[in-house]
Scaffold this motif. Sequence first.
Motif, PDB file in Angstrom:
ATOM      1  N   ASP A 134       0.823  -1.300   0.178  1.00  0.00           N
ATOM      2  CA  ASP A 134       0.021   0.032   0.060  1.00  0.00           C
ATOM      3  C   ASP A 134       0.849   1.178  -0.117  1.00  0.00           C
ATOM      4  O   ASP A 134       1.133   1.785   1.122  1.00  0.00           O
ATOM      5  CB  ASP A 134      -1.276  -0.013   1.187  1.00  0.00           C
ATOM      6  N   PHE A 135       1.491   1.735  -1.068  1.00  0.00           N
ATOM      7  CA  PHE A 135       2.241   2.914  -1.372  1.00  0.00           C
ATOM      8  C   PHE A 135       1.597   3.816  -1.769  1.00  0.00           C
ATOM      9  O   PHE A 135       2.100   4.876  -1.454  1.00  0.00           O
ATOM     10  CB  PHE A 135       3.338   2.374  -2.579  1.00  0.00           C
ATOM     11  N   THR A 136       0.459   3.715  -2.362  1.00  0.00           N
ATOM     12  CA  THR A 136      -0.306   4.936  -2.935  1.00  0.00           C
ATOM     13  C   THR A 136      -1.950   5.133  -2.524  1.00  0.00           C
ATOM     14  O   THR A 136      -2.136   4.382  -1.611  1.00  0.00           O
ATOM     15  CB  THR A 136      -0.502   4.637  -4.672  1.00  0.00           C
ATOM     16  N   ASP A 137      -2.363   6.116  -3.031  1.00  0.00           N
ATOM     17  CA  ASP A 137      -3.798   6.539  -2.501  1.00  0.00           C
ATOM     18  C   ASP A 137      -3.973   7.157  -1.541  1.00  0.00           C
ATOM     19  O   ASP A 137      -3.459   6.628  -0.268  1.00  0.00           O
ATOM     20  CB  ASP A 137      -4.786   5.371  -2.614  1.00  0.00           C
ATOM     21  N   ARG A 138      -4.724   8.044  -1.417  1.00  0.00           N
ATOM     22  CA  ARG A 138      -5.217   8.881  -0.145  1.00  0.00           C
ATOM     23  C   ARG A 138      -3.863   9.985   0.266  1.00  0.00           C
ATOM     24  O   ARG A 138      -4.368  11.142   0.328  1.00  0.00           O
ATOM     25  CB  ARG A 138      -5.427   8.150   1.230  1.00  0.00           C
ATOM     26  N   GLY A 139      -2.718   9.628   0.209  1.00  0.00           N
ATOM     27  CA  GLY A 139      -1.642  10.781   0.550  1.00  0.00           C
ATOM     28  C   GLY A 139      -1.315  11.343  -0.761  1.00  0.00           C
ATOM     29  O   GLY A 139      -1.551  11.185  -1.703  1.00  0.00           O
ATOM     30  N   PRO A 140      -0.335  12.498  -0.510  1.00  0.00           N
ATOM     31  CA  PRO A 140      -0.119  13.225  -1.531  1.00  0.00           C
ATOM     32  C   PRO A 140       0.817  12.950  -2.641  1.00  0.00           C
ATOM     33  O   PRO A 140       0.894  13.371  -3.753  1.00  0.00           O
ATOM     34  CB  PRO A 140       0.539  14.426  -0.969  1.00  0.00           C
ATOM     35  N   ASP A 141       1.575  11.736  -2.339  1.00  0.00           N
ATOM     36  CA  ASP A 141       2.740  11.502  -3.309  1.00  0.00           C
ATOM     37  C   ASP A 141       3.053  10.176  -3.279  1.00  0.00           C
ATOM     38  O   ASP A 141       4.194   9.734  -3.044  1.00  0.00           O
ATOM     39  CB  ASP A 141       3.989  12.218  -3.074  1.00  0.00           C
ATOM     40  N   GLY A 142       2.140   9.384  -3.851  1.00  0.00           N
ATOM     41  CA  GLY A 142       2.415   7.675  -4.113  1.00  0.00           C
ATOM     42  C   GLY A 142       3.291   7.212  -5.039  1.00  0.00           C
ATOM     43  O   GLY A 142       4.115   6.457  -4.714  1.00  0.00           O
ATOM     44  N   ILE A 143       3.555   8.226  -6.206  1.00  0.00           N
ATOM     45  CA  ILE A 143       4.414   7.650  -7.024  1.00  0.00           C
ATOM     46  C   ILE A 143       5.906   8.129  -6.489  1.00  0.00           C
ATOM     47  O   ILE A 143       6.765   7.463  -6.778  1.00  0.00           O
ATOM     48  CB  ILE A 143       4.268   8.461  -8.428  1.00  0.00           C
ATOM     49  N   GLY A 144       5.994   9.257  -5.771  1.00  0.00           N
ATOM     50  CA  GLY A 144       7.232   9.548  -5.242  1.00  0.00           C
ATOM     51  C   GLY A 144       7.580   8.392  -4.170  1.00  0.00           C
ATOM     52  O   GLY A 144       8.846   8.192  -3.889  1.00  0.00           O
ATOM     53  N   VAL A 145       6.521   7.892  -3.453  1.00  0.00           N
ATOM     54  CA  VAL A 145       6.918   6.783  -2.471  1.00  0.00           C
ATOM     55  C   VAL A 145       7.559   5.684  -3.230  1.00  0.00           C
ATOM     56  O   VAL A 145       8.500   4.995  -2.881  1.00  0.00           O
ATOM     57  CB  VAL A 145       5.657   6.293  -1.756  1.00  0.00           C
ATOM     58  N   ILE A 146       7.002   5.275  -4.367  1.00  0.00           N
ATOM     59  CA  ILE A 146       7.400   4.134  -5.321  1.00  0.00           C
ATOM     60  C   ILE A 146       8.777   4.108  -5.688  1.00  0.00           C
ATOM     61  O   ILE A 146       9.604   3.602  -5.646  1.00  0.00           O
ATOM     62  CB  ILE A 146       6.398   3.764  -6.313  1.00  0.00           C
ATOM     63  N   ASP A 147       8.994   5.338  -6.109  1.00  0.00           N
ATOM     64  CA  ASP A 147      10.286   6.077  -6.628  1.00  0.00           C
ATOM     65  C   ASP A 147      11.370   5.800  -5.612  1.00  0.00           C
ATOM     66  O   ASP A 147      12.432   5.435  -6.074  1.00  0.00           O
ATOM     67  CB  ASP A 147      10.066   7.429  -7.307  1.00  0.00           C
ATOM     68  N   LEU A 148      11.152   6.268  -4.439  1.00  0.00           N
ATOM     69  CA  LEU A 148      12.043   5.962  -3.206  1.00  0.00           C
ATOM     70  C   LEU A 148      12.559   4.676  -2.892  1.00  0.00           C
ATOM     71  O   LEU A 148      13.541   4.337  -2.793  1.00  0.00           O
ATOM     72  CB  LEU A 148      11.548   6.668  -2.015  1.00  0.00           C
ATOM     73  N   VAL A 149      11.324   3.861  -2.846  1.00  0.00           N
ATOM     74  CA  VAL A 149      11.536   2.346  -2.836  1.00  0.00           C
ATOM     75  C   VAL A 149      12.302   1.770  -3.725  1.00  0.00           C
ATOM     76  O   VAL A 149      13.354   1.080  -3.429  1.00  0.00           O
ATOM     77  CB  VAL A 149      10.077   1.665  -2.090  1.00  0.00           C
ATOM     78  N   MET A 150      12.112   1.880  -4.948  1.00  0.00           N
ATOM     79  CA  MET A 150      13.053   1.365  -6.118  1.00  0.00           C
ATOM     80  C   MET A 150      14.243   1.872  -6.072  1.00  0.00           C
ATOM     81  O   MET A 150      15.177   0.969  -6.059  1.00  0.00           O
ATOM     82  CB  MET A 150      12.238   1.821  -7.331  1.00  0.00           C
ATOM     83  N   ARG A 151      14.628   3.271  -5.771  1.00  0.00           N
ATOM     84  CA  ARG A 151      15.912   3.635  -5.616  1.00  0.00           C
ATOM     85  C   ARG A 151      16.778   2.947  -4.283  1.00  0.00           C
ATOM     86  O   ARG A 151      17.852   2.799  -4.622  1.00  0.00           O
ATOM     87  CB  ARG A 151      15.845   5.338  -5.272  1.00  0.00           C
ATOM     88  N   LEU A 152      15.813   3.039  -3.249  1.00  0.00           N
ATOM     89  CA  LEU A 152      16.539   2.460  -1.902  1.00  0.00           C
ATOM     90  C   LEU A 152      16.928   1.006  -2.350  1.00  0.00           C
ATOM     91  O   LEU A 152      17.964   0.195  -1.774  1.00  0.00           O
ATOM     92  CB  LEU A 152      15.657   2.555  -0.869  1.00  0.00           C
ATOM     93  N   SER A 153      16.087   0.128  -3.055  1.00  0.00           N
ATOM     94  CA  SER A 153      16.289  -1.274  -3.367  1.00  0.00           C
ATOM     95  C   SER A 153      17.724  -1.262  -4.075  1.00  0.00           C
ATOM     96  O   SER A 153      18.680  -2.365  -3.816  1.00  0.00           O
ATOM     97  CB  SER A 153      15.371  -1.946  -4.411  1.00  0.00           C
TER      98      SER A 153
END
Length: 362
Positions: free
Chosen positions: A135-154
């Motif tokens: 549950d990275f997206t929806d409701r909050g302001p920047d779901g794609i930013g969250v996914i981008d961060l997780v992908m980079r940290l990986s």
Amino acid sequence: MTQGAGQGPEVERTATLRDFRVPAYVHETGPYVHSAHPGEVASPVAEPVDYPEEYTPTERDLPVINRGDTVQVSVDPLAVPAAQPQSTTGPGPLYVVGDVHGYLDELVAALQEKGLIDAAGQWCAGTARLWFLGDFTDRGPDGIGVIDLVMRLSAEAAAAGGYCKALMGNHELLLLGAKRFGDTPVNSGAGTATFQAAWLLNGGQKTDMDRLQDHHLQWMARLDALVEIDGHLLVHSDTTAYLDYGDSIEAVNDNVREALTRNDADEVWDLFRKFTKRFSFRDEGGADAVRSLLDTYGGTRIVHGHSPIPYLLGEVGSEDGEDGTGPAVEGPHVYADGLAIAMDGGVTMAGKLLVQQLPLGI
């Protein structure tokens, strides 16, 4: 998390926070129109039939359950030292992250507090192991930013000898379905529905959809549904529906990925519906439900997100937040005879985005 797919008999609805208010049409008997994101046109659907017991996948309200058998774990940050670069000869400490729902700033702050990323947002935890529960997206302001961060940290964690990985939540399935199938009607078991309408109803953000790219979709579609690490069975949803997809971790993950590959709207909707169920581990029989998963997939404890801790405990604060405070969540909650650990701190309800080292010190 997606609202209202609770399991068990219908319970009396209670006042909820703004994010979880029930649209007026939910309880109407005639044709209704799904709520749209501000600025969007609402999506009409066919007249619904009565929802079957245990299945209300797109209602936004959640019952407040006053529980007496849960334990809230308040973790002293001084008692759990921040992760430090580790030797590559063995695995580093294990961390899990609850539902993020687009709250990028809160995620960055929580990861920094645990010493997993530095002030510049770069991985600094060496061989530490980090799992997101979905549950990275929806409701909050920047779901794609969250996914981008997780992908980079990986990538950064792998280069340092550790890892950062993620599980699939029901909101990943919802976003995939909204992108792939849009307003294509699906057989919801409760009349005609569409992924687009369900996504909007459950907090879909137009800015996320506008920024969604193929590599985000490919990443989400390849996520595992569950994994066992150090005796912890990690899943997104507090449901036994995983058992419908196989009797081993490998089988479940393969079957979920294959279902997405076939790109059949009804099949993906059924997968979303099952991942949206919740509350299997509470109340009488909850511990047995947990054991059914542990006996099948391994592990001695299950760790999940999806159902917000404030709802499991009945601590939801005031509806309009007049007192300026959110639900009192300080850490994970342990319940079901100590076999289940809940990690959704209710960040969408002004709660807390939880990042926790395992095992818990209890």
